[in-house]
Design a protein around this motif. Structure first.
Motif, mmCIF file in Angstrom:
data_model
loop_
_atom_site.group_PDB
_atom_site.id
_atom_site.type_symbol
_atom_site.label_atom_id
_atom_site.label_comp_id
_atom_site.label_asym_id
_atom_site.label_seq_id
_atom_site.Cartn_x
_atom_site.Cartn_y
_atom_site.Cartn_z
ATOM 1 N N GLY A 146 -8.198 6.775 -52.328
ATOM 2 C CA GLY A 146 -9.437 6.641 -51.567
ATOM 3 C C GLY A 146 -10.083 7.997 -51.389
ATOM 4 O O GLY A 146 -9.723 8.975 -52.058
ATOM 5 N N TYR A 147 -11.035 8.071 -50.469
ATOM 6 C CA TYR A 147 -11.775 9.297 -50.203
ATOM 7 C C TYR A 147 -11.590 9.690 -48.740
ATOM 8 O O TYR A 147 -11.763 8.860 -47.835
ATOM 9 C CB TYR A 147 -13.263 9.105 -50.510
ATOM 10 N N LEU A 148 -11.241 10.943 -48.508
ATOM 11 C CA LEU A 148 -11.066 11.456 -47.161
ATOM 12 C C LEU A 148 -12.433 11.849 -46.613
ATOM 13 O O LEU A 148 -13.074 12.788 -47.097
ATOM 14 C CB LEU A 148 -10.127 12.662 -47.187
ATOM 15 N N HIS A 149 -12.893 11.103 -45.572
ATOM 16 C CA HIS A 149 -14.223 11.324 -44.996
ATOM 17 C C HIS A 149 -14.196 12.123 -43.704
ATOM 18 O O HIS A 149 -15.188 12.789 -43.378
ATOM 19 C CB HIS A 149 -14.908 9.980 -44.731
ATOM 20 N N ALA A 150 -13.117 12.040 -42.932
ATOM 21 C CA ALA A 150 -13.091 12.711 -41.632
ATOM 22 C C ALA A 150 -11.648 12.898 -41.179
ATOM 23 O O ALA A 150 -10.757 12.123 -41.556
ATOM 24 C CB ALA A 150 -13.881 11.909 -40.592
ATOM 25 N N VAL A 151 -11.428 13.920 -40.346
ATOM 26 C CA VAL A 151 -10.100 14.227 -39.805
ATOM 27 C C VAL A 151 -10.261 14.608 -38.335
ATOM 28 O O VAL A 151 -11.197 15.314 -37.958
ATOM 29 C CB VAL A 151 -9.425 15.393 -40.554
ATOM 30 N N LYS A 152 -9.343 14.123 -37.514
ATOM 31 C CA LYS A 152 -9.316 14.506 -36.103
ATOM 32 C C LYS A 152 -7.886 14.803 -35.689
ATOM 33 O O LYS A 152 -6.959 14.075 -36.042
ATOM 34 C CB LYS A 152 -9.876 13.382 -35.222
ATOM 35 N N HIS A 153 -7.714 15.887 -34.931
ATOM 36 C CA HIS A 153 -6.403 16.228 -34.374
ATOM 37 C C HIS A 153 -6.391 15.814 -32.914
ATOM 38 O O HIS A 153 -7.198 16.293 -32.114
ATOM 39 C CB HIS A 153 -6.165 17.740 -34.501
ATOM 40 N N GLU A 154 -5.488 14.890 -32.565
ATOM 41 C CA GLU A 154 -5.424 14.368 -31.193
ATOM 42 C C GLU A 154 -4.628 15.325 -30.310
ATOM 43 O O GLU A 154 -3.424 15.170 -30.114
ATOM 44 C CB GLU A 154 -4.771 12.979 -31.186
ATOM 45 N N ASN A 155 -5.335 16.326 -29.771
ATOM 46 C CA ASN A 155 -4.670 17.237 -28.845
ATOM 47 C C ASN A 155 -5.145 16.931 -27.427
ATOM 48 O O ASN A 155 -5.612 15.830 -27.155
ATOM 49 C CB ASN A 155 -4.976 18.688 -29.239
ATOM 50 N N GLY A 156 -5.010 17.866 -26.524
ATOM 51 C CA GLY A 156 -5.444 17.631 -25.154
ATOM 52 C C GLY A 156 -4.377 16.963 -24.314
ATOM 53 O O GLY A 156 -3.294 16.621 -24.790
ATOM 54 N N ALA A 157 -4.697 16.741 -23.045
ATOM 55 C CA ALA A 157 -3.713 16.224 -22.088
ATOM 56 C C ALA A 157 -3.175 14.855 -22.479
ATOM 57 O O ALA A 157 -2.011 14.546 -22.239
ATOM 58 C CB ALA A 157 -4.335 16.159 -20.690
ATOM 59 N N LYS A 158 -4.013 14.005 -23.075
ATOM 60 C CA LYS A 158 -3.584 12.647 -23.416
ATOM 61 C C LYS A 158 -3.393 12.446 -24.917
ATOM 62 O O LYS A 158 -3.146 11.333 -25.368
ATOM 63 C CB LYS A 158 -4.599 11.642 -22.885
ATOM 64 N N GLY A 159 -3.505 13.503 -25.694
ATOM 65 C CA GLY A 159 -3.381 13.366 -27.141
ATOM 66 C C GLY A 159 -1.938 13.239 -27.590
ATOM 67 O O GLY A 159 -1.030 13.830 -26.992
ATOM 68 N N ASP A 160 -1.720 12.464 -28.659
ATOM 69 C CA ASP A 160 -0.352 12.292 -29.167
ATOM 70 C C ASP A 160 0.024 13.347 -30.196
ATOM 71 O O ASP A 160 1.140 13.363 -30.686
ATOM 72 C CB ASP A 160 -0.167 10.891 -29.749
ATOM 73 N N ARG A 161 -0.919 14.223 -30.582
ATOM 74 C CA ARG A 161 -0.743 15.323 -31.533
ATOM 75 C C ARG A 161 -0.789 14.857 -32.988
ATOM 76 O O ARG A 161 -0.531 15.645 -33.891
ATOM 77 C CB ARG A 161 0.547 16.112 -31.280
ATOM 78 N N ASP A 162 -1.130 13.601 -33.242
ATOM 79 C CA ASP A 162 -1.280 13.129 -34.620
ATOM 80 C C ASP A 162 -2.592 13.628 -35.216
ATOM 81 O O ASP A 162 -3.563 13.887 -34.506
ATOM 82 C CB ASP A 162 -1.280 11.593 -34.672
ATOM 83 N N PHE A 163 -2.637 13.729 -36.551
ATOM 84 C CA PHE A 163 -3.883 13.913 -37.276
ATOM 85 C C PHE A 163 -4.376 12.537 -37.716
ATOM 86 O O PHE A 163 -3.655 11.802 -38.397
ATOM 87 C CB PHE A 163 -3.688 14.805 -38.502
ATOM 88 N N HIS A 164 -5.610 12.191 -37.324
ATOM 89 C CA HIS A 164 -6.216 10.912 -37.684
ATOM 90 C C HIS A 164 -7.112 11.124 -38.894
ATOM 91 O O HIS A 164 -8.029 11.952 -38.851
ATOM 92 C CB HIS A 164 -7.031 10.353 -36.518
ATOM 93 N N LEU A 165 -6.892 10.369 -39.957
ATOM 94 C CA LEU A 165 -7.669 10.470 -41.184
ATOM 95 C C LEU A 165 -8.494 9.211 -41.354
ATOM 96 O O LEU A 165 -7.983 8.096 -41.171
ATOM 97 C CB LEU A 165 -6.750 10.614 -42.406
ATOM 98 N N MET A 166 -9.757 9.354 -41.705
ATOM 99 C CA MET A 166 -10.582 8.208 -42.052
ATOM 100 C C MET A 166 -10.741 8.181 -43.565
ATOM 101 O O MET A 166 -11.359 9.065 -44.165
ATOM 102 C CB MET A 166 -11.945 8.288 -41.371
ATOM 103 N N LEU A 167 -10.128 7.168 -44.184
ATOM 104 C CA LEU A 167 -10.184 6.990 -45.633
ATOM 105 C C LEU A 167 -11.255 5.973 -45.982
ATOM 106 O O LEU A 167 -11.391 4.944 -45.312
ATOM 107 C CB LEU A 167 -8.832 6.498 -46.159
ATOM 108 N N GLY A 168 -12.009 6.230 -47.039
ATOM 109 C CA GLY A 168 -13.051 5.320 -47.485
ATOM 110 C C GLY A 168 -12.828 4.888 -48.918
ATOM 111 O O GLY A 168 -12.175 5.580 -49.716
ATOM 112 N N SER A 169 -13.400 3.742 -49.259
ATOM 113 C CA SER A 169 -13.288 3.233 -50.630
ATOM 114 C C SER A 169 -14.330 3.852 -51.546
ATOM 115 O O SER A 169 -14.253 3.706 -52.763
ATOM 116 C CB SER A 169 -13.446 1.709 -50.641
ATOM 117 N N SER A 170 -15.308 4.545 -50.961
ATOM 118 C CA SER A 170 -16.412 5.126 -51.717
ATOM 119 C C SER A 170 -16.621 6.568 -51.294
ATOM 120 O O SER A 170 -16.330 6.938 -50.152
ATOM 121 C CB SER A 170 -17.696 4.318 -51.482
ATOM 122 N N ALA A 171 -17.147 7.376 -52.199
ATOM 123 C CA ALA A 171 -17.487 8.754 -51.866
ATOM 124 C C ALA A 171 -18.794 8.838 -51.091
ATOM 125 O O ALA A 171 -19.138 9.907 -50.582
ATOM 126 C CB ALA A 171 -17.582 9.589 -53.142
#
Length: 265
Positions: A146-171
């Motif tokens: 797929g295509y990597l469109h966006a990334v978020k790092h869940e930090n902060g007081a309530k963040g789980d510390r995961d990296f969230h990736l948004m994958l798309g079927s199209s560029a």
């Protein structure tokens, strides 16, 4: 790409061609991608036997990198054990199932999309009650292009510390369909920590400096990638409540945690 980052170490797989041929399933979007490294065995041991031969075991895992952005401790409270371990069948890693694209993976998931899963497993929408462990529909390891469109790092007081990736079927931004994948933060212990850390190291070698603390960083132009990991149903959310406006996932089904991410272009 951040030139200061080292490229991730590659694990050796036995009989790549045999595994790729054995995992191909008719109707899953054409020729399957070449399989990535096998997943290490974890603590989860469901009673259901594997439908096909399990993937070969990976060699002994290397030490977890010391980079603090890679080696973060998982800080979430929802389904922590499931989010930080790979899918198992009969006490061994579930076979790897390759999909040519997100459309093929969506078609595979169609019989158990959000409303069906929430009605079938109401405990997956709340804490406790066995929600930490994977239900049968989640015991799949998959690889998809797929295509990597966006990334978020869940930090902060309530963040789980995961990296969230948004994958798309199209560029094309806002085009096609989207799905969430997550590079999990690390559990306190266990044999799978090095694999989880390696996936985060691979992601950072592709995107460079994150600039995505607590918010989605747009990847422009989107990067074509191959993502491997385990299926997980994130029942505490609704599909429309996650992702940036230009990349809303079709479901709360995720690839979580990812085991590898490879840049294809």
């Amino acid at each position: 790409m951040d030139p200061g980052r080292t490229m991730p170490r590659l694990l050796v797989l036995v009989a790549l061609a045999a595994l790729a041929g054995g995992c191909a399933t008719p109707g899953r979007g054409g020729a399957p991608p070449a399989p990535p490294p096998a997943l290490p065995a974890g603590p989860e041991a469901p009673a259901a036997p594997p439908a096909t031969a399990a993937a070969p075991q990976a060699p002994a895992a290397a030490a977890v990198p010391v980079d603090p952005e890679v080696n973060e401790r998982f800080a979430g409270s929802y389904r922590g054990a499931a989010k930080t371990s790979y899918a198992q069948q009969g006490g061994a890693p579930a076979p790897l199932e390759p999909f040519a694209d997100l459309v093929a993976l969506r078609d595979f998931l169609a019989p158990q999309l959000d409303a069906v899963m929430k009605a079938r497993y109401p405990h997956l929408s709340k804490q406790g009650g066995g929600a930490d462990h994977r239900v049968p529909e989640e015991r799949h390891n998959v690889a998809v292009d797929g295509y990597l469109h966006a990334v978020k790092h869940e930090n902060g007081a309530k963040g789980d510390r995961d990296f969230h990736l948004m994958l798309g079927s199209s560029a094309v931004a806002g085009g096609g369909i989207f799905m969430t994948a997550e590079a999990s933060a690390l559990p306190a212990g266990g044999s799978q920590r090095a694999q989880l850390a390696q996936a985060r190291e691979q992601l950072l070698s592709i995107i460079g400096t994150c600039r995505c603390e607590g918010k989605f960083m747009r990847v422009s132009p989107p990067i074509r990638v191959r993502v491997t990991g385990s299926l997980l149903f994130d029942g505490q959310h609704a599909a429309a409540s996650v992702g940036p406006p230009y990349a809303k996932p079709f479901s709360v089904w995720e690839i979580h945690p990812i085991a590898s991410i490879e840049r294809l272009d």
